[in-house]
Design a protein around this motif. Structure first.
Motif, PDB file in Angstrom:
ATOM      1  N   CYS A 284       0.837  -1.209   0.000  1.00  0.00           N
ATOM      2  CA  CYS A 284       0.000   0.000   0.000  1.00  0.00           C
ATOM      3  C   CYS A 284       0.870   1.256   0.000  1.00  0.00           C
ATOM      4  N   GLY A 287       2.455   1.647  -3.472  1.00  0.00           N
ATOM      5  CA  GLY A 287       1.514   1.761  -4.576  1.00  0.00           C
ATOM      6  C   GLY A 287       1.318   0.475  -5.351  1.00  0.00           C
ATOM      7  N   THR A 290      -3.220  -1.562  -4.732  1.00  0.00           N
ATOM      8  CA  THR A 290      -4.100  -0.408  -4.910  1.00  0.00           C
ATOM      9  C   THR A 290      -5.500  -0.631  -4.350  1.00  0.00           C
ATOM     10  N   GLU A 291      -5.876  -1.896  -4.138  1.00  0.00           N
ATOM     11  CA  GLU A 291      -7.213  -2.193  -3.629  1.00  0.00           C
ATOM     12  C   GLU A 291      -7.153  -3.450  -2.760  1.00  0.00           C
ATOM     13  N   ARG A 306      -9.098   1.258   5.173  1.00  0.00           N
ATOM     14  CA  ARG A 306      -7.997   1.529   6.115  1.00  0.00           C
ATOM     15  C   ARG A 306      -7.811   0.320   7.025  1.00  0.00           C
ATOM     16  N   THR A 315      -3.413   3.057   4.891  1.00  0.00           N
ATOM     17  CA  THR A 315      -4.566   3.233   4.018  1.00  0.00           C
ATOM     18  C   THR A 315      -4.360   2.422   2.748  1.00  0.00           C
ATOM     19  N   GLY A 317      -4.792   2.092  -1.032  1.00  0.00           N
ATOM     20  CA  GLY A 317      -5.024   2.936  -2.196  1.00  0.00           C
ATOM     21  C   GLY A 317      -5.394   4.347  -1.784  1.00  0.00           C
ATOM     22  N   THR A 318      -6.499   4.822  -2.319  1.00  0.00           N
ATOM     23  CA  THR A 318      -6.974   6.166  -1.977  1.00  0.00           C
ATOM     24  C   THR A 318      -7.868   6.155  -0.744  1.00  0.00           C
ATOM     25  N   GLY A 319      -8.129   4.973  -0.210  1.00  0.00           N
ATOM     26  CA  GLY A 319      -9.082   4.852   0.885  1.00  0.00           C
ATOM     27  C   GLY A 319     -10.504   4.709   0.402  1.00  0.00           C
ATOM     28  N   GLY A 322     -11.997   0.906  -5.239  1.00  0.00           N
ATOM     29  CA  GLY A 322     -11.261   0.948  -6.490  1.00  0.00           C
ATOM     30  C   GLY A 322     -12.038   0.349  -7.643  1.00  0.00           C
TER      31      GLY A 322
END
Length: 351
Positions: A284, A287, A290-291, A306, A315, A317-319, A322
């Motif tokens: 994570c 990168g 990602t999911e 998270r 976290t 990915g972006t949280g 995805g």
């Protein structure tokens, strides 16, 4: 064979069924004894069970269950998703606990009876399904410490929405460091009632820490990721779909198997391999991962945003959810509702 009249479903339940309380009107029962084998398969009204305090299952835990769902189809009919796979797992769980095996055809007949009777509880709400719960337990009244000689099978149903609530977004989860869910050579890969009570204390601690579920690790090194609660875990690693390989410590989920097949059909690279907590955290951070998501009959596909851990939170990915998670959830729902060609014969129609 006893059949009762279907009552009108409660509008309150249909509007907001939640998970595990909106029980339907009927119950299927059957009984087994060492002398007679399986007999008395019957459909009747949902009712309470009367048990002697010396009922064997209450003391020694000979009880197994399953979970599967029926869905409204594109043409308005109803189908149960992959029931023969659940029947096979139910039989395997029973055999592991020295219980009689329920024949597949008896399992399927029970499903047909109940779904036909309680299909009116299903609406065209795409988020709702009829959750079916087969259960078998030792009903002999005897406290001698041995396998029982009398068993009862029951099949009940309830209307289910999302396990984490309708439209639930990514969840926060907690790594379990103090307790293990299962042990090598134990019963972690079957659905027996005794597997679940030891997990409840850790799950309560997770809720108190603001988390929705518990990530269970392997019992030996407390290093390898195995399950999320009673759900299987997936990771998107450099675009490939990765899930922990089966070790015997955790359940070979039918939803897990379905997603592996759907992902392969969609062109994703699919891998079953060990994933450690360090792999997850570093993936994570770099990168590469990602999911992450969990899957199961109740939870369908639930994204993880998270992860909380004593060695450091992180976290995913972006949280947010995805694209791979979203695509696989859509594919799963399409398969369950008959919107995809049923090339694997997963749908059992109940007309």
């Amino acid at each position: 064979m006893t059949v009762s009249t279907t009552a009108e479903p409660s509008s309150r339940y249909l509007a907001d069924p939640g998970h595990g309380t909106a029980f339907t009107d009927h119950l299927v029962t059957a009984h087994w004894s060492a002398d007679t084998g399986w007999q008395d398969l019957a459909l009747g009204p949902l009712r309470e069970l009367s048990l002697h305090p010396g009922t064997s299952a209450l003391h020694y835990g000979q009880a197994v269950f399953e979970g599967l769902k029926a869905f409204v189809q594109q043409d308005g009919g109803v189908a149960v998703f992959r029931p023969r796979d659940n029947a096979a797992r139910f039989a395997r769980s029973a055999a592991r606990l020295a219980m009689p095996v329920l024949p597949d055809e008896l399992f399927m007949t029970a499903l047909d009876l109940l779904v036909r009777a309680d299909a009116p509880w299903l609406t065209d709400n795409p988020r709702h399904a009829l959750y079916l719960r087969p259960l078998m337990f030792a009903s002999e009244v005897n406290l001698l410490m041995r396998e029982a000689t009398e068993f009862t099978f029951v099949l009940m149903a309830f209307v289910a929405a999302g396990y984490f609530g309708d439209g639930a977004g990514p969840v926060t989860v907690m790594i379990a460091r103090d307790h293990a869910r299962a042990l090598p050579g134990g019963t972690g890969d079957v659905k027996c009632a005794a597997n679940y009570a030891p997990t409840l204390l850790t799950q309560r601690r997770a809720r108190e820490a603001g988390c929705r579920q518990v990530v269970w690790l392997d019992p030996d090194e407390r290093r390898w990721v195995e399950e999320l609660g009673a759900m299987n875990l997936f990771f998107v690693v450099d675009g490939a779909l990765v899930t922990p390989r089966l070790t015997g410590n955790f359940l070979p989920g039918i939803t897990r198997d379905t997603l592996l097949a759907l992902a392969a059909r969609a062109g994703y690279e699919v891998r079953e391999q060990p994933v450690s907590v360090d792999d997850w955290r570093e993936g994570c951070r770099s990168g590469a991962i990602t999911e992450s998501f969990a899957c199961g009959t109740a939870a369908t596909v639930t994204p993880i945003g998270r992860v909380r851990d004593g060695d450091g939170d992180f976290t995913v990915g972006t949280g947010l959810e995805g694209p791979v998670t979203a695509a696989l959830r859509t594919a799963l729902l399409d398969a369950q509702h008959g919107r995809l060609p049923d090339v694997s014969d997963w749908l059992h129609r109940v007309d």
